[in-house]
Design a protein around this motif. Structure first.
Motif, mmCIF file in Angstrom:
data_model
loop_
_atom_site.group_PDB
_atom_site.id
_atom_site.type_symbol
_atom_site.label_atom_id
_atom_site.label_comp_id
_atom_site.label_asym_id
_atom_site.label_seq_id
_atom_site.Cartn_x
_atom_site.Cartn_y
_atom_site.Cartn_z
ATOM 1 N N VAL A 11 14.941 -3.716 4.669
ATOM 2 C CA VAL A 11 14.367 -2.712 5.338
ATOM 3 C C VAL A 11 15.269 -1.925 6.529
ATOM 4 C CG1 VAL A 11 12.753 -2.674 7.417
ATOM 5 C CG2 VAL A 11 12.214 -3.898 5.254
ATOM 6 N N ARG A 53 7.173 -10.706 1.526
ATOM 7 C CA ARG A 53 6.463 -9.595 1.530
ATOM 8 C C ARG A 53 6.613 -8.635 2.784
ATOM 9 N NH1 ARG A 53 0.591 -12.230 2.953
ATOM 10 N NH2 ARG A 53 1.223 -13.020 4.851
ATOM 11 N N CYS A 72 0.000 -4.246 -3.147
ATOM 12 C CA CYS A 72 -0.578 -3.843 -1.899
ATOM 13 C C CYS A 72 -2.083 -4.799 -1.875
ATOM 14 C CB CYS A 72 -0.848 -2.264 -1.832
ATOM 15 S SG CYS A 72 -1.180 -2.113 -0.127
ATOM 16 N N ILE A 93 7.784 -3.607 -3.919
ATOM 17 C CA ILE A 93 8.698 -3.209 -3.072
ATOM 18 C C ILE A 93 10.005 -3.368 -3.849
ATOM 19 C CG2 ILE A 93 7.937 -2.933 -0.802
ATOM 20 C CD1 ILE A 93 8.828 -6.049 -0.435
ATOM 21 N N ASP A 98 10.970 2.271 -4.079
ATOM 22 C CA ASP A 98 9.486 1.494 -3.768
ATOM 23 C C ASP A 98 9.560 1.126 -1.993
ATOM 24 O OD1 ASP A 98 8.679 1.896 -6.197
ATOM 25 O OD2 ASP A 98 9.131 -0.363 -6.705
ATOM 26 N N LEU A 99 10.625 0.498 -1.735
ATOM 27 C CA LEU A 99 10.727 0.131 -0.278
ATOM 28 C C LEU A 99 10.592 1.308 0.655
ATOM 29 C CD1 LEU A 99 10.586 -2.160 1.701
ATOM 30 C CD2 LEU A 99 13.201 -2.125 1.391
ATOM 31 N N TRP A 102 7.315 2.831 1.264
ATOM 32 C CA TRP A 102 6.253 2.080 2.056
ATOM 33 C C TRP A 102 6.914 2.440 3.752
ATOM 34 C CZ3 TRP A 102 1.777 0.861 1.048
ATOM 35 C CH2 TRP A 102 1.373 0.725 -0.155
#
Length: 119
Positions: A11, A53, A72, A93, A98-99, A102
């Protein structure tokens, strides 16, 4: 605080790639990334499975569509789902793309999100 450090690093990487200033705050049993002093995205571990998650604050406008996405589910820690917040498990993710998807949903909603009251 139970959260996956590898996922937290992923992240961080996406936020840095997007040149988004943030600060980290341990809360809600995990690690939250605050953007503009508002909770934007979080990382935790699902208690029953031990799987990492994210908690994504995406807003109500995209909530129903988001729930149809792979991995999700409703954000429900009190027995009642919080509309506008979702959990995304590892299958949703898995890849960087994908990550990034989000994280971008969270960043798109952030300007409209209400900040919590300062104590």
């Amino acid at each position: 605080m139970a959260y996956d450090e590898f996922l937290a690093d992923r992240v961080r990487q996406v936020l840095k790639e997007k040149k988004t200033p943030y600060r980290e705050q341990k809360m809600m049993g995990g690690l939250c990334f605050m953007v503009n002093d508002k909770m934007c995205i979080g990382v935790d571990t699902e208690k029953t499975t031990g799987n990492a998650r994210i908690m994504a604050r995406i807003g109500e406008n995209v909530y129903d569509n988001a729930l149809k996405q792979k991995g999700c589910s409703e954000f429900n820690i009190t027995g009642k789902a919080m509309k506008g917040f979702v959990f995304v498990s590892g299958e949703g993710i898995d890849t960087h793309k994908d990550l990034e998807y989000w994280v971008q949903l969270c960043l798109d909603f952030n300007p409209m999100a209400k900040a919590s009251k300062k104590k």
